[in-house]
Scaffold this active site. Structure first.
Site, mmCIF file in Angstrom:
data_model
loop_
_atom_site.group_PDB
_atom_site.id
_atom_site.type_symbol
_atom_site.label_atom_id
_atom_site.label_comp_id
_atom_site.label_asym_id
_atom_site.label_seq_id
_atom_site.Cartn_x
_atom_site.Cartn_y
_atom_site.Cartn_z
ATOM 1 N N CYS A 79 -51.607 26.384 8.097
ATOM 2 C CA CYS A 79 -53.474 26.848 8.244
ATOM 3 C C CYS A 79 -54.347 24.900 8.781
ATOM 4 O O CYS A 79 -53.545 25.264 10.214
ATOM 5 C CB CYS A 79 -54.104 26.826 6.925
ATOM 6 N N HIS A 167 -51.567 31.007 3.709
ATOM 7 C CA HIS A 167 -50.764 29.650 2.951
ATOM 8 C C HIS A 167 -49.178 30.978 2.770
ATOM 9 O O HIS A 167 -49.924 31.440 1.415
ATOM 10 C CB HIS A 167 -51.672 29.596 2.357
ATOM 11 N N GLU A 169 -47.573 29.714 0.615
ATOM 12 C CA GLU A 169 -46.896 28.883 -0.286
ATOM 13 C C GLU A 169 -47.904 29.416 -1.776
ATOM 14 O O GLU A 169 -46.949 29.533 -2.889
ATOM 15 C CB GLU A 169 -47.182 27.188 -0.076
#
Length: 509
Positions: A79, A167, A169
């Site tokens: 990002c 993202h 994660e």
């Protein structure tokens, strides 16, 4: 030395989640502020640049110095990290014309990319940014796109540097773990060898070398962190570890006796100290939560120091500090705004003159439990819910008195025992009761009452950094409420907290 992935933090709410996902893949990693990069050594196998609340176009935007990292180590920008790399190399980053927040799907994947191996077209990803990479330099190769985001991912030619605008994660990126594994294994070449057993072996060896024949004291709390720290130290130095367990009068009902018995069964060298009255005196009249935390902390140090002086030639103080304590005490712009004082982080009084050893300071809470399991600790100790260092002192939302502690202990005992009896205790991350400063009107036996309101709190979480309120069965809550009101003198109303973290915290103070 253990292989490591270095995560440079730009202040993203997701940074710790990146670390957790990497560790779940049995790879050790550390988070460091972007402006406090540690010495780059060969055991570092790759670097990740986190997201950020900043825009790369802001004058105050974080600008990392990547000399010695780029082209030398595999690098993944997530990002903000990706946008920084693009802008730094001459690309154009501008505010998004459309909303780029929430779920999206990959409409293009470069199947030959090492980073995207095994990922599928249409894979769901999570976007969370206000800017977008509008154009990239000729040295950038686009490897992923969504319908609305042309530069969803890129690789910089002739160097192992990648960027993604989503993202991986977060849970909503359904193949995010695959992407991270590709970066770790395919690109960084790590071995995935960081396991609880390897941590125990390496840490015990390090403690032996660090402490030698020195004596160490440790303040036990009855919680998982200090208990696991004690067992690691016990394996390393045996009877040179001296543990002190203080009854501050703010523990759960019967907790002092029960936990002290458990520690004796574990072979630990433990001294139990009853000091409730000293804590009540220090807390007299205090209502501010931070003032109470500081009074409890100071009194604990005074009691602990008094007992420690009875042990000759002590050189070290051990603490059960864990990784979130360390991270939350440092921010990308220096010391972070204090939400509440951490009981395990901070300076020692000068008069104690002890060096500090923190065997768990690199672990998240769930990792501490896995290490405890590798040490063959009792499940009933390992699976205990987290309990705040200041104890019931911060669950009494007013000044603390012995009578208020008695009321709250009784309420808490009924709640916790009920969770255990109904098989709900292990499904909850943390549970407890708060004694509010509110009195409410009630009716008991045709008589009007004006007594205390208590709030029950139960949350689900993995590490306490975020938490959702536990959806306990209504029938259970009704049963517990009835038991509390009927059996605890001084309480005539029970409420249940349905706030999540964020925006609320787990504790009320």
């Amino acid at each position: 030395m253990e292989e490591m992935i270095l995560i440079l933090d730009f202040g993203s709410q997701y940074t710790q989640l990146i670390a957790r996902r990497i560790r779940e893949l049995n790879v050790y990693c550390e988070i460091h502020p972007y402006n406090k990069v540690p010495k780059i050594e060969r055991h570092i196998k790759g670097v990740i640049l986190s997201g950020s609340p900043f825009s790369v176009r802001d004058n105050e935007a974080p600008k990392p110095l990547l000399d010695g990292i780029r082209k030398q180590f595999p690098l993944l920008g997530v990002c903000y990290g990706a946008q920084y790399l693009a802008q730094h190399d001459g690309g154009e980053v501008l505010p998004s014309e459309i909303r780029e927040y929430g779920r999206a799907n990959l409409s293009y994947i470069n199947k030959e990319s090492d980073l995207l191996e095994g990922m599928n077209l249409g894979s769901q990803v999570w976007m969370s940014h206000g800017d977008t990479i509008l154009s990239t330099p000729d040295t950038f190769e686009i490897i992923a796109s969504t319908k609305d985001v042309a530069v969803g991912g890129f690789k910089i030619k002739d160097e192992p540097t990648y960027g993604i605008q989503f993202h991986p994660e977060v849970y909503h990126s359904t193949e995010g773990t695959q992407l991270l594994k590709n970066f770790l294994v395919n690109i960084c070449g790590v071995k995935q060898s960081w396991t609880p057993s390897s941590f125990v072996e390496e840490t015990v060896d390090e403690l032996k070398a660090q402490l030698g024949n020195d004596k160490v004291i440790l303040g036990l709390s009855g919680g998982v962190d200090s208990s696991v720290a004690a067992m690691l130290l016990h394996q390393a130095i045996g009877q040179n570890l001296h543990c002190i367990f203080v009854d501050n009068g703010l523990l759960r009902k019967n907790e002092f006796e029960e936990v002290l018995h458990s520690y004796n069964d574990m072979g630990l060298n433990v001294i139990g100290v009853r000091a409730a009255n000293k804590f009540y005196e220090a807390l007299a009249g205090l209502r501010d939560p931070e003032a109470k935390r500081k009074a409890i902390g100071k009194t604990f140090i005074d009691v602990f120091d008094e007992e420690a002086k009875r042990i000759s030639d002590v050189k070290w103080l051990a603490q059960g500090t864990i990784y979130p304590d360390v991270i939350e005490s440092v921010s990308i712009n220096g010391p972070s705004a204090t939400i509440k004082s951490h009981h395990n982080v901070g300076g020692l009084p000068d008069y104690m003159k002890l060096k500090v050893v923190e065997p768990l300071k690199s672990l998240f809470k769930d990792e501490v439990r896995r290490v405890g399991k590798a040490l063959k600790m009792k499940p009933e100790l390992l699976n205990r819910h987290p309990f705040p260092g200041p104890g019931l002192g911060i669950r009494i939302l007013s000044d603390v008195t012995a009578e208020k502690v008695r009321i709250l202990q009784e309420v808490d005992a009924i709640f916790i025992q009920g969770l255990k009896e109904k098989g709900l205790y292990d499904k909850v991350w943390q549970a407890g009761a708060m004694l509010t400063p509110i009195q409410a009107v009630g009716v008991m036996g045709d008589e009007r009452t004006y007594e205390n309101v208590v709030a029950l709190r139960a949350v689900s979480s993995t590490d306490g950094m975020t938490a959702d309120w536990s959806h306990l069965p209504y029938e259970f809550l009704a049963e517990v409420s009835n038991a509390i009101i009927n059996r605890v003198k001084g309480v005539n109303r029970v409420v249940y907290d349905i706030s999540s973290k964020p925006p609320a915290t787990i504790e009320w103070e």
